[in-house]
Design a protein around this motif. Structure first.
Motif, short mmCIF file in Angstrom:
data_model
loop_
_atom_site.label_atom_id
_atom_site.label_comp_id
_atom_site.label_asym_id
_atom_site.label_seq_id
_atom_site.Cartn_x
_atom_site.Cartn_y
_atom_site.Cartn_z
N ALA A 27 0.83 -1.20 0.00
CA ALA A 27 0.00 0.00 0.00
C ALA A 27 0.86 1.24 0.00
O ALA A 27 0.57 2.23 -0.68
CB ALA A 27 -0.92 -0.01 1.22
N VAL A 28 1.94 1.18 0.75
CA VAL A 28 2.85 2.33 0.81
C VAL A 28 3.53 2.53 -0.52
O VAL A 28 3.65 3.64 -1.03
CB VAL A 28 3.90 2.12 1.92
N ARG A 134 11.23 9.25 6.23
CA ARG A 134 11.79 7.98 5.76
C ARG A 134 13.03 7.62 6.57
O ARG A 134 13.65 8.46 7.22
CB ARG A 134 12.13 8.07 4.27
N HIS A 135 13.37 6.36 6.48
CA HIS A 135 14.62 5.86 7.05
C HIS A 135 15.39 5.18 5.92
O HIS A 135 14.79 4.62 5.01
CB HIS A 135 14.35 4.83 8.15
N THR A 136 16.71 5.23 6.00
CA THR A 136 17.51 4.45 5.08
C THR A 136 18.39 3.50 5.87
O THR A 136 18.87 3.82 6.96
CB THR A 136 18.39 5.34 4.17
N LEU A 137 18.58 2.33 5.29
CA LEU A 137 19.32 1.26 5.95
C LEU A 137 20.48 0.83 5.06
O LEU A 137 20.31 0.69 3.85
CB LEU A 137 18.38 0.08 6.17
N VAL A 183 9.57 3.58 5.18
CA VAL A 183 8.67 4.65 5.59
C VAL A 183 8.15 4.34 6.99
O VAL A 183 7.79 3.20 7.27
CB VAL A 183 7.49 4.78 4.61
N ASP A 184 8.15 5.35 7.84
CA ASP A 184 7.64 5.18 9.20
C ASP A 184 6.12 5.35 9.17
O ASP A 184 5.61 6.43 8.91
CB ASP A 184 8.28 6.24 10.11
N VAL A 190 8.15 0.29 7.13
CA VAL A 190 7.81 -0.61 6.03
C VAL A 190 8.59 -0.21 4.80
O VAL A 190 8.94 0.96 4.59
CB VAL A 190 6.29 -0.59 5.74
N THR A 191 8.84 -1.19 3.99
CA THR A 191 9.69 -0.98 2.82
C THR A 191 9.03 -0.08 1.79
O THR A 191 7.84 -0.16 1.53
CB THR A 191 9.99 -2.35 2.16
N SER A 192 9.85 0.77 1.21
CA SER A 192 9.42 1.59 0.10
C SER A 192 10.33 1.27 -1.08
O SER A 192 11.40 0.69 -0.91
CB SER A 192 9.53 3.07 0.47
N ASP A 193 9.89 1.59 -2.26
CA ASP A 193 10.72 1.34 -3.44
C ASP A 193 11.07 2.66 -4.11
O ASP A 193 10.25 3.22 -4.83
CB ASP A 193 10.00 0.44 -4.43
N PRO A 194 12.27 3.18 -3.87
CA PRO A 194 12.62 4.49 -4.43
C PRO A 194 12.81 4.46 -5.94
O PRO A 194 12.91 5.50 -6.57
CB PRO A 194 13.93 4.82 -3.71
#
Lengths: 339, 156
Positions: A27-28, A134-137, A183-184, A190-194
């Motif tokens: 969904a995100v 957002r967060h990056t890992l 994304v928080d 949860v994972t996002s796809d940039p």
């Protein structure tokens, strides 16, 4: 990290719950706004690195939706595109390659206690929190003891700043960087796809610090009388992913002496910042714009022919690739002072 | 993660081909598994002698190339799963990182040209070309607590 995230599944291998999280993530992924072109830079400096595998945007086992929108009805591995249930972007790179922050942020979490090549379990990582939520890992890093973790908890970092060095810790089938944007959502990451919608093979963004020579006011030998100062300018195009700024430290872009880096220059004029910084970029220069660097050259040494090498430096972050700047230098001829 | 390919867009077409090829292979008695092939040692690398492919559907697939490196302690899958393009399959208790490193190091040592190294979290793909041969692909993935290695024709 207490929040339930795709990263938890990656490091724990807890696949049974993956579908639930991926459904949320889906969904995100579909609703997340597209990123601006210079929002995120690539998390490394080597322009030769290309994507191995992107995010699988479909939570179902056996159906893979890659960043181009292509659907694969299988569980096979598709180099350059995707593999089933992959939650991030995999970039191949040798162990101990520098890893850079993709965006300005704050260090939210680090782990550096695993061996650089220790297989299984968590592995070493850095997680950054950004102002856009957002967060990056940055995952599979070398151990802290080996220099794999270059930042500390709660430390501010800028886009392009080195945060660590790559390794092959954790669940890792060959040295690479697993880079993930999350994304928080009310405390859950949860994972996002940039890469989605951008269709770039190396999205998000570009290598942080890259520049290409454009022109200068006098590309021939600069002739200056002994004891006098003349003014020179050179222009470089920002072909990287980081906006150049003259006055924000760390990260301000300066023209400094090169070969060796930061050597005291015989030609430093009164307008230089110090003996090795000739000048800062004249103004804010976004990606794809041209930035000008204006500086004085003082005919200080005795008469003769010289050269002074210069490179761009994002201070506190990273030097640029001098070769990519065309190996920029200024030929200088100092003449006798006219009485 | 990797499992048997389930490309639905091609599976229907495969069914007829599989049936025909299976009966042909049985008739020819051509099911020779990689486990039955002798190993040779090249430097520190254990390699396989060339052998006929063992897959019933393997008529379209080439043989295991000469000097193909196999990690010590790997067990060959026998019989080989019926899968188009699959040439050989092995499993080992070694972890994926060690298998990847072994293969990436061994291929050049036995004279193969490495065309692609694509490591990932739980998978890896390596493409290589033996001298005078066609490009082949190695897939690595998780199998239980260990690792599987598949030799196959390249796929997208």
């Amino acid at each position: 990290m207490s929040a339930l995230s795709s990263f938890d599944f990656l490091r724990h291998g807890a696949r049974p719950l993956l579908a639930v999280v991926m459904a949320i993530a889906g969904a995100v992924l579909m609703s997340a706004p597209a990123l601006a072109s210079d929002d995120y830079t690539l998390p490394f400096y080597d322009p030769g690195v290309s994507l191995n595998y992107g995010v699988d945007r479909d939570p179902r086992i056996g159906i893979q939706l890659d960043y181009t929108g292509k659907v694969w009805y299988d569980t096979a591995t598709h180099p350059g595109r995707v593999y089933d249930n992959h939650s991030g972007l995999d970039y191949p790179m040798p162990v101990y390659s520098p890893v850079a922050a993709a965006k300005d942020g704050v260090v939210a979490e680090t782990e550096g206690g695993y061996g650089t090549r220790q297989f299984g379990d968590f592995g070493n990582f850095v997680r950054l929190r950004h102002s856009d939520g957002r967060h990056t890992l940055y995952y599979h890093l070398a151990s802290r003891a080996d220099g794999g973790i270059a930042v500390s908890y709660n430390e501010d970092v800028i886009a392009g700043e080195k945060v660590g060095e790559s390794g092959c810790s954790g669940i890792c089938y060959g040295p690479h960087l697993h880079f993930e944007v999350m994304v928080d959502m009310d405390g859950d990451l949860v994972t996002s796809d940039p890469m989605f919608r951008r269709l770039w093979t190396t999205w998000p963004g570009r290598i942080p610090f890259r520049a290409a020579y454009v022109r200068e006011n006098d590309a021939d030998t600069v002739i200056v009388r002994r004891g006098y100062t003349i003014y020179h300018w050179v222009e470089f195009k920002n072909i990287g992913g980081r906006t150049w700024r003259p006055n924000i430290w760390p990260g301000r872009v300066v023209l400094g002496t090169w070969d060796p880096a930061q050597h005291d220059s015989m030609f430093a004029a009164s307008d230089w910042t110090n003996d090795w910084i000739a000048t800062r970029v004249d103004g804010v220069t976004a990606p794809d714009e041209v930035g000008r660097f204006t500086f004085g050259i003082r005919g200080a040494p005795g008469p003769g022919t010289y050269r002074e090498d210069f490179n761009l430096d994002a201070q506190g972050a990273h030097w640029f690739n001098w070769d990519e700047l065309g190996g920029f230098y200024v030929p200088i001829k100092v003449t006798q002072q006219i009485e | 993660m990797h499992a048997q390919p389930m490309d639905l867009t091609r599976s229907i077409a495969r069914l007829g081909i599989l049936a025909a090829l299976t009966s042909t292979a049985i008739a020819l008695g051509a099911c020779l598994g990689p486990a039955g092939t002798p190993t040779i040692s090249v430097g520190e690398v254990t390699t396989l002698q060339p052998s006929p492919t063992s897959s019933a559907t393997g008529l379209a697939a080439p043989d295991i190339p000469a000097r193909f490196p196999v990690m010590a302690g790997m067990d060959a899958d026998e019989p080989l799963p019926d899968e188009p393009g699959l040439i050989g399959r092995w499993t080992t208790a070694a972890n994926g990182a060690d298998v990847y490193t072994f293969i990436a190091d061994a291929l050049p040592k036995v004279g193969y040209h490495v065309d692609l190294l694509a490591p990932g979290d739980t998978v890896a793909v390596i493409r290589f070309t033996p001298p005078g041969g066609r490009q082949l692909q190695i897939d690595l993935g998780q199998e239980g607590s260990g690792t599987f290695m598949e030799l196959r024709l390249p796929r997208d």
